[in-house]
Write a protein that holds these residues in place. Structure first.
Motif, PDB file in Angstrom:
ATOM      1  N   ILE A  91       0.849  -1.187   0.000  1.00 28.53           N
ATOM      2  CA  ILE A  91       0.000   0.000   0.000  1.00 28.53           C
ATOM      3  C   ILE A  91       0.883   1.235   0.000  1.00 28.53           C
ATOM      4  O   ILE A  91       1.867   1.313   0.735  1.00 28.53           O
ATOM      5  CB  ILE A  91      -0.931   0.005   1.230  1.00 28.53           C
ATOM      6  CG1 ILE A  91      -1.842  -1.225   1.184  1.00 28.53           C
ATOM      7  CG2 ILE A  91      -1.746   1.282   1.298  1.00 28.53           C
ATOM      8  CD1 ILE A  91      -2.870  -1.261   2.275  1.00 28.53           C
ATOM      9  N   HIS A  92       0.520   2.215  -0.829  1.00 33.63           N
ATOM     10  CA  HIS A  92       1.235   3.482  -0.915  1.00 33.63           C
ATOM     11  C   HIS A  92       0.308   4.588  -0.416  1.00 33.63           C
ATOM     12  O   HIS A  92      -0.803   4.752  -0.935  1.00 33.63           O
ATOM     13  CB  HIS A  92       1.655   3.767  -2.354  1.00 33.63           C
ATOM     14  CG  HIS A  92       2.300   2.591  -3.029  1.00 33.63           C
ATOM     15  ND1 HIS A  92       3.612   2.235  -2.815  1.00 33.63           N
ATOM     16  CD2 HIS A  92       1.792   1.661  -3.889  1.00 33.63           C
ATOM     17  CE1 HIS A  92       3.904   1.162  -3.521  1.00 33.63           C
ATOM     18  NE2 HIS A  92       2.809   0.782  -4.174  1.00 33.63           N
ATOM     19  N   VAL A  93       0.756   5.331   0.591  1.00 28.65           N
ATOM     20  CA  VAL A  93      -0.082   6.343   1.228  1.00 28.65           C
ATOM     21  C   VAL A  93       0.628   7.690   1.169  1.00 28.65           C
ATOM     22  O   VAL A  93       1.803   7.791   1.543  1.00 28.65           O
ATOM     23  CB  VAL A  93      -0.398   5.985   2.694  1.00 28.65           C
ATOM     24  CG1 VAL A  93      -1.424   6.959   3.271  1.00 28.65           C
ATOM     25  CG2 VAL A  93      -0.913   4.553   2.803  1.00 28.65           C
ATOM     26  N   PRO A  94      -0.066   8.752   0.707  1.00 24.21           N
ATOM     27  CA  PRO A  94       0.595  10.047   0.563  1.00 24.21           C
ATOM     28  C   PRO A  94       0.787  10.781   1.890  1.00 24.21           C
ATOM     29  O   PRO A  94      -0.003  10.626   2.830  1.00 24.21           O
ATOM     30  CB  PRO A  94      -0.361  10.833  -0.343  1.00 24.21           C
ATOM     31  CG  PRO A  94      -1.703  10.238  -0.065  1.00 24.21           C
ATOM     32  CD  PRO A  94      -1.444   8.770   0.182  1.00 24.21           C
ATOM     33  N   ALA A  95       1.835  11.582   1.922  1.00 25.05           N
ATOM     34  CA  ALA A  95       2.004  12.545   3.006  1.00 25.05           C
ATOM     35  C   ALA A  95       0.851  13.537   2.968  1.00 25.05           C
ATOM     36  O   ALA A  95       0.154  13.675   1.948  1.00 25.05           O
ATOM     37  CB  ALA A  95       3.330  13.286   2.844  1.00 25.05           C
ATOM     38  N   THR A  96       0.656  14.225   4.060  1.00 26.14           N
ATOM     39  CA  THR A  96      -0.419  15.216   4.130  1.00 26.14           C
ATOM     40  C   THR A  96       0.062  16.462   4.851  1.00 26.14           C
ATOM     41  O   THR A  96       0.973  16.425   5.665  1.00 26.14           O
ATOM     42  CB  THR A  96      -1.646  14.652   4.869  1.00 26.14           C
ATOM     43  OG1 THR A  96      -1.232  14.051   6.101  1.00 26.14           O
ATOM     44  CG2 THR A  96      -2.368  13.625   4.020  1.00 26.14           C
TER      45      THR A  96
END
Length: 304
Positions: free
Chosen positions: A6-11
Protein backbone atom coordinates in the motif's frame (compact mmCIF):
# COMPACT_ATOMS: atom_id res chain seq x y z
CA UNK A 1 -3.65 -13.51 -0.79
CA UNK A 2 -1.30 -13.28 2.20
CA UNK A 3 0.54 -10.03 1.47
CA UNK A 4 -0.26 -6.60 0.09
CA UNK A 5 1.58 -3.37 -0.69
CA UNK A 6 0.00 0.00 0.00
CA UNK A 7 1.24 3.48 -0.92
CA UNK A 8 -0.08 6.34 1.23
CA UNK A 9 0.60 10.05 0.56
CA UNK A 10 2.00 12.54 3.01
CA UNK A 11 -0.42 15.22 4.13
CA UNK A 12 -0.36 18.83 5.21
CA UNK A 13 -3.05 19.59 7.76
CA UNK A 14 -4.76 22.53 9.47
CA UNK A 15 -3.96 24.89 6.54
CA UNK A 16 -3.94 27.75 9.02
CA UNK A 17 -7.52 28.19 10.19
CA UNK A 18 -8.75 24.64 9.55
CA UNK A 19 -7.42 23.21 12.80
CA UNK A 20 -7.92 19.41 13.01
CA UNK A 21 -10.34 19.63 10.07
CA UNK A 22 -8.64 20.58 6.78
CA UNK A 23 -5.94 18.58 5.02
CA UNK A 24 -4.16 18.25 1.67
CA UNK A 25 -2.55 15.09 0.27
CA UNK A 26 0.92 15.57 -1.25
CA UNK A 27 2.93 13.61 -3.84
CA UNK A 28 5.37 12.20 -1.29
CA UNK A 29 4.59 8.59 -0.36
CA UNK A 30 5.31 5.98 2.25
CA UNK A 31 5.02 2.40 1.03
CA UNK A 32 4.02 -0.50 3.27
CA UNK A 33 4.07 -4.24 2.72
CA UNK A 34 1.80 -6.18 5.07
CA UNK A 35 1.94 -9.94 5.41
CA UNK A 36 -0.14 -12.19 7.62
CA UNK A 37 1.86 -14.59 9.79
CA UNK A 38 1.20 -17.03 12.60
CA UNK A 39 1.37 -14.72 15.60
CA UNK A 40 2.79 -11.48 16.91
CA UNK A 41 3.97 -8.33 15.17
CA UNK A 42 7.21 -7.41 13.48
CA UNK A 43 8.45 -4.23 11.79
CA UNK A 44 11.19 -3.78 9.19
CA UNK A 45 12.22 -0.60 7.43
CA UNK A 46 13.97 -0.16 4.08
CA UNK A 47 14.80 3.45 5.05
CA UNK A 48 16.79 4.89 7.95
CA UNK A 49 14.72 5.41 11.12
CA UNK A 50 16.32 6.40 14.40
CA UNK A 51 16.31 3.62 16.99
CA UNK A 52 13.94 5.46 19.35
CA UNK A 53 11.48 6.19 16.53
CA UNK A 54 11.75 2.57 15.32
CA UNK A 55 10.47 1.42 18.72
CA UNK A 56 7.67 3.99 18.61
CA UNK A 57 6.69 3.02 15.06
CA UNK A 58 6.67 -0.66 15.98
CA UNK A 59 4.36 -0.01 18.90
CA UNK A 60 2.11 2.15 16.71
CA UNK A 61 1.81 -0.72 14.22
CA UNK A 62 0.78 -3.14 16.94
CA UNK A 63 -1.70 -0.75 18.55
CA UNK A 64 -3.21 0.11 15.16
CA UNK A 65 -3.63 -3.53 14.14
CA UNK A 66 -5.26 -4.38 17.45
CA UNK A 67 -7.58 -1.37 17.13
CA UNK A 68 -8.62 -2.57 13.68
CA UNK A 69 -9.31 -6.10 14.94
CA UNK A 70 -11.38 -4.71 17.80
CA UNK A 71 -13.41 -2.25 15.72
CA UNK A 72 -14.02 -4.72 12.87
CA UNK A 73 -14.75 -7.67 15.19
CA UNK A 74 -12.17 -9.68 13.24
CA UNK A 75 -10.14 -12.45 14.80
CA UNK A 76 -6.65 -11.10 15.67
CA UNK A 77 -3.85 -12.28 13.42
CA UNK A 78 -0.09 -11.95 13.46
CA UNK A 79 1.19 -9.35 11.02
CA UNK A 80 4.58 -8.41 9.59
CA UNK A 81 5.08 -4.82 8.41
CA UNK A 82 7.77 -3.56 6.07
CA UNK A 83 8.05 0.20 5.53
CA UNK A 84 9.78 2.18 2.81
CA UNK A 85 9.80 5.49 4.62
CA UNK A 86 10.01 8.72 2.60
CA UNK A 87 7.81 10.99 4.72
CA UNK A 88 9.89 12.55 7.52
CA UNK A 89 8.75 11.63 11.01
CA UNK A 90 7.48 14.30 13.44
CA UNK A 91 7.70 17.09 10.86
CA UNK A 92 4.01 17.87 10.38
CA UNK A 93 3.62 15.87 7.16
CA UNK A 94 1.30 13.14 8.42
CA UNK A 95 3.74 10.24 8.75
CA UNK A 96 1.67 8.59 11.50
CA UNK A 97 -1.48 8.79 9.37
CA UNK A 98 0.27 7.01 6.48
CA UNK A 99 1.08 4.12 8.81
CA UNK A 100 -2.38 3.87 10.35
CA UNK A 101 -4.24 4.10 7.05
CA UNK A 102 -1.94 1.49 5.48
CA UNK A 103 -2.37 -0.99 8.30
CA UNK A 104 -6.14 -0.68 8.47
CA UNK A 105 -6.71 -0.75 4.72
CA UNK A 106 -4.16 -3.55 4.33
CA UNK A 107 -5.76 -5.77 6.95
CA UNK A 108 -9.18 -5.00 5.54
CA UNK A 109 -8.06 -6.21 2.12
CA UNK A 110 -6.02 -9.20 3.31
CA UNK A 111 -8.87 -10.50 5.46
CA UNK A 112 -11.50 -9.67 2.80
CA UNK A 113 -13.70 -7.93 5.35
CA UNK A 114 -15.18 -5.30 3.03
CA UNK A 115 -14.98 -2.49 5.59
CA UNK A 116 -15.99 0.80 3.94
CA UNK A 117 -13.67 3.74 3.38
CA UNK A 118 -15.41 5.97 5.92
CA UNK A 119 -14.87 3.40 8.68
CA UNK A 120 -11.20 2.95 7.77
CA UNK A 121 -10.62 6.71 7.99
CA UNK A 122 -12.66 7.08 11.16
CA UNK A 123 -10.86 4.24 12.96
CA UNK A 124 -7.47 5.62 11.94
CA UNK A 125 -8.60 9.06 13.13
CA UNK A 126 -9.51 7.65 16.53
CA UNK A 127 -5.82 6.88 17.00
CA UNK A 128 -4.69 10.12 15.35
CA UNK A 129 -6.85 12.26 17.64
CA UNK A 130 -8.32 14.14 14.64
CA UNK A 131 -9.53 13.41 11.10
CA UNK A 132 -7.57 15.88 8.96
CA UNK A 133 -4.48 13.84 8.05
CA UNK A 134 -6.23 10.47 7.80
CA UNK A 135 -8.97 11.79 5.50
CA UNK A 136 -6.58 13.53 3.13
CA UNK A 137 -4.22 10.54 3.10
CA UNK A 138 -7.02 8.14 2.17
CA UNK A 139 -9.10 10.22 -0.25
CA UNK A 140 -6.43 12.54 -1.68
CA UNK A 141 -6.89 16.18 -2.69
CA UNK A 142 -8.11 18.86 -0.30
CA UNK A 143 -10.44 17.48 2.36
CA UNK A 144 -12.66 18.95 5.05
CA UNK A 145 -13.57 16.27 7.58
CA UNK A 146 -14.90 15.55 11.04
CA UNK A 147 -16.99 13.11 13.03
CA UNK A 148 -20.66 14.10 13.19
CA UNK A 149 -23.13 12.10 15.28
CA UNK A 150 -20.55 9.36 15.59
CA UNK A 151 -19.87 9.05 11.85
CA UNK A 152 -17.17 10.43 9.60
CA UNK A 153 -18.13 13.24 7.26
CA UNK A 154 -15.64 14.19 4.56
CA UNK A 155 -15.83 16.52 1.57
CA UNK A 156 -13.13 16.62 -1.09
CA UNK A 157 -11.99 19.12 -3.70
CA UNK A 158 -9.22 18.43 -6.20
CA UNK A 159 -6.18 20.71 -6.17
CA UNK A 160 -4.86 21.78 -9.59
CA UNK A 161 -1.43 20.78 -10.87
CA UNK A 162 -0.60 24.47 -11.31
CA UNK A 163 -0.16 24.93 -7.54
CA UNK A 164 3.26 24.25 -6.05
CA UNK A 165 3.78 23.48 -2.38
CA UNK A 166 7.08 24.59 -0.88
CA UNK A 167 7.88 22.78 2.36
CA UNK A 168 10.70 24.06 4.56
CA UNK A 169 11.30 21.68 7.47
CA UNK A 170 13.60 22.55 10.37
CA UNK A 171 15.46 19.43 11.49
CA UNK A 172 13.96 19.52 14.98
CA UNK A 173 11.14 17.06 15.61
CA UNK A 174 7.76 18.30 16.84
CA UNK A 175 5.58 15.54 18.32
CA UNK A 176 1.88 16.26 17.88
CA UNK A 177 0.85 15.11 21.36
CA UNK A 178 3.42 17.39 22.99
CA UNK A 179 2.47 20.27 20.68
CA UNK A 180 -1.14 20.08 21.89
CA UNK A 181 -0.48 20.46 25.62
CA UNK A 182 0.77 24.05 25.28
CA UNK A 183 -2.66 25.42 24.39
CA UNK A 184 -4.46 27.77 26.72
CA UNK A 185 -7.76 26.29 27.95
CA UNK A 186 -9.55 29.53 27.04
CA UNK A 187 -10.18 31.10 23.64
CA UNK A 188 -11.28 34.70 23.18
CA UNK A 189 -14.66 35.06 21.53
CA UNK A 190 -13.28 37.27 18.75
CA UNK A 191 -10.55 34.74 18.01
CA UNK A 192 -13.07 31.89 17.88
CA UNK A 193 -15.27 33.85 15.47
CA UNK A 194 -12.25 34.83 13.39
CA UNK A 195 -11.10 31.22 12.97
CA UNK A 196 -14.60 29.90 12.36
CA UNK A 197 -15.32 32.42 9.60
CA UNK A 198 -11.90 32.16 8.00
CA UNK A 199 -11.90 28.35 8.07
CA UNK A 200 -15.31 28.15 6.39
CA UNK A 201 -14.31 30.69 3.76
CA UNK A 202 -11.00 28.90 3.18
CA UNK A 203 -12.87 25.68 2.41
CA UNK A 204 -15.10 27.49 -0.07
CA UNK A 205 -12.09 29.17 -1.68
CA UNK A 206 -10.49 25.77 -2.28
CA UNK A 207 -13.73 24.30 -3.58
CA UNK A 208 -14.23 27.17 -6.03
CA UNK A 209 -10.58 27.75 -6.94
CA UNK A 210 -10.44 31.29 -5.56
CA UNK A 211 -6.69 31.05 -5.04
CA UNK A 212 -6.03 34.76 -4.56
CA UNK A 213 -8.14 34.64 -1.38
CA UNK A 214 -6.47 31.74 0.43
CA UNK A 215 -3.51 33.62 1.93
CA UNK A 216 -5.59 35.95 4.07
CA UNK A 217 -7.95 33.12 5.00
CA UNK A 218 -5.06 31.08 6.46
CA UNK A 219 -4.58 33.72 9.17
CA UNK A 220 -4.95 31.51 12.24
CA UNK A 221 -5.42 32.72 15.83
CA UNK A 222 -6.00 29.37 17.51
CA UNK A 223 -2.93 27.12 17.29
CA UNK A 224 -0.15 28.84 15.32
CA UNK A 225 0.50 31.74 17.72
CA UNK A 226 0.77 29.47 20.76
CA UNK A 227 2.97 26.93 19.01
CA UNK A 228 5.23 29.63 17.60
CA UNK A 229 5.65 31.15 21.05
CA UNK A 230 6.38 27.90 22.87
CA UNK A 231 8.25 25.58 20.48
CA UNK A 232 11.81 26.67 19.60
CA UNK A 233 11.80 25.09 16.13
CA UNK A 234 8.79 27.23 15.22
CA UNK A 235 10.23 30.63 16.16
CA UNK A 236 10.69 31.56 12.46
CA UNK A 237 7.04 30.83 11.59
CA UNK A 238 5.71 34.35 11.05
CA UNK A 239 8.94 35.50 9.43
CA UNK A 240 8.59 32.57 7.02
CA UNK A 241 4.91 33.31 6.29
CA UNK A 242 5.64 36.98 5.58
CA UNK A 243 8.71 36.19 3.47
CA UNK A 244 6.79 33.65 1.37
CA UNK A 245 3.97 36.05 0.63
CA UNK A 246 6.34 38.91 -0.18
CA UNK A 247 8.08 36.57 -2.65
CA UNK A 248 4.76 35.92 -4.41
CA UNK A 249 3.23 32.93 -2.64
CA UNK A 250 -0.53 32.66 -2.36
CA UNK A 251 -0.14 31.99 1.36
CA UNK A 252 1.83 30.07 3.95
CA UNK A 253 1.10 28.27 7.19
CA UNK A 254 2.37 25.78 9.77
CA UNK A 255 1.91 22.27 8.39
CA UNK A 256 0.24 20.15 11.07
CA UNK A 257 1.99 20.82 14.36
CA UNK A 258 5.31 21.43 12.55
CA UNK A 259 8.16 21.69 12.22
CA UNK A 260 7.39 22.04 8.48
CA UNK A 261 6.31 25.46 7.28
CA UNK A 262 4.39 25.27 4.00
CA UNK A 263 3.75 27.78 1.23
CA UNK A 264 1.37 27.54 -1.72
CA UNK A 265 2.29 29.35 -4.91
CA UNK A 266 1.29 29.61 -8.55
CA UNK A 267 4.65 31.02 -9.65
CA UNK A 268 8.29 31.55 -8.72
CA UNK A 269 8.56 28.54 -6.42
CA UNK A 270 12.35 28.85 -6.28
CA UNK A 271 12.15 32.49 -5.19
CA UNK A 272 9.50 31.61 -2.60
CA UNK A 273 11.71 28.81 -1.29
CA UNK A 274 14.76 31.08 -1.12
CA UNK A 275 12.84 33.68 0.88
CA UNK A 276 11.55 31.05 3.30
CA UNK A 277 15.01 29.53 3.69
CA UNK A 278 16.55 32.92 4.47
CA UNK A 279 13.91 33.51 7.14
CA UNK A 280 14.64 30.16 8.81
CA UNK A 281 18.42 30.55 8.52
CA UNK A 282 18.31 33.87 10.36
CA UNK A 283 17.12 31.93 13.41
CA UNK A 284 20.14 29.62 13.22
CA UNK A 285 18.15 26.50 12.34
CA UNK A 286 19.14 23.77 9.91
CA UNK A 287 16.40 22.63 7.54
CA UNK A 288 15.36 20.69 4.45
CA UNK A 289 13.35 22.03 1.52
CA UNK A 290 10.94 20.03 -0.64
CA UNK A 291 9.01 21.05 -3.73
CA UNK A 292 5.73 19.16 -3.82
CA UNK A 293 2.41 18.95 -5.65
CA UNK A 294 -0.98 17.91 -4.36
CA UNK A 295 -1.96 14.27 -4.83
CA UNK A 296 -5.61 13.96 -5.84
CA UNK A 297 -5.75 10.15 -5.83
CA UNK A 298 -4.99 9.20 -2.23
CA UNK A 299 -4.15 5.70 -1.02
CA UNK A 300 -3.08 3.15 -3.65
CA UNK A 301 -3.05 -0.64 -3.23
CA UNK A 302 -0.92 -3.27 -5.02
CA UNK A 303 -1.80 -6.93 -4.54
CA UNK A 304 1.09 -9.38 -4.47
Amino acid sequence: MTSITIHVPATSANIGTGYDTLGIALNLFNSFELELNGAGFSLESDSPIADDMRVICGKMCEVCANHFFQRSNAEPRGVSFRIENRVPIARGLGSSATLRIAIMEGLNRLLKLGVGAAHIVQWASELEGCTDNAAAAYYGGFTASGVVNGRLRCYKAEVPETIDFVAVSPHAEVETDKARIIFSPEVLREDAVHNLSHGILLSMAFAQGEWDAVGDLMDDRLHQPQRQANIPALKPLYDVINAAREAGALGAYLSGSGSTMMAMTLRNKEQVAAAMQDAVAKHGLEFETRFLKADNHGTRVDNI
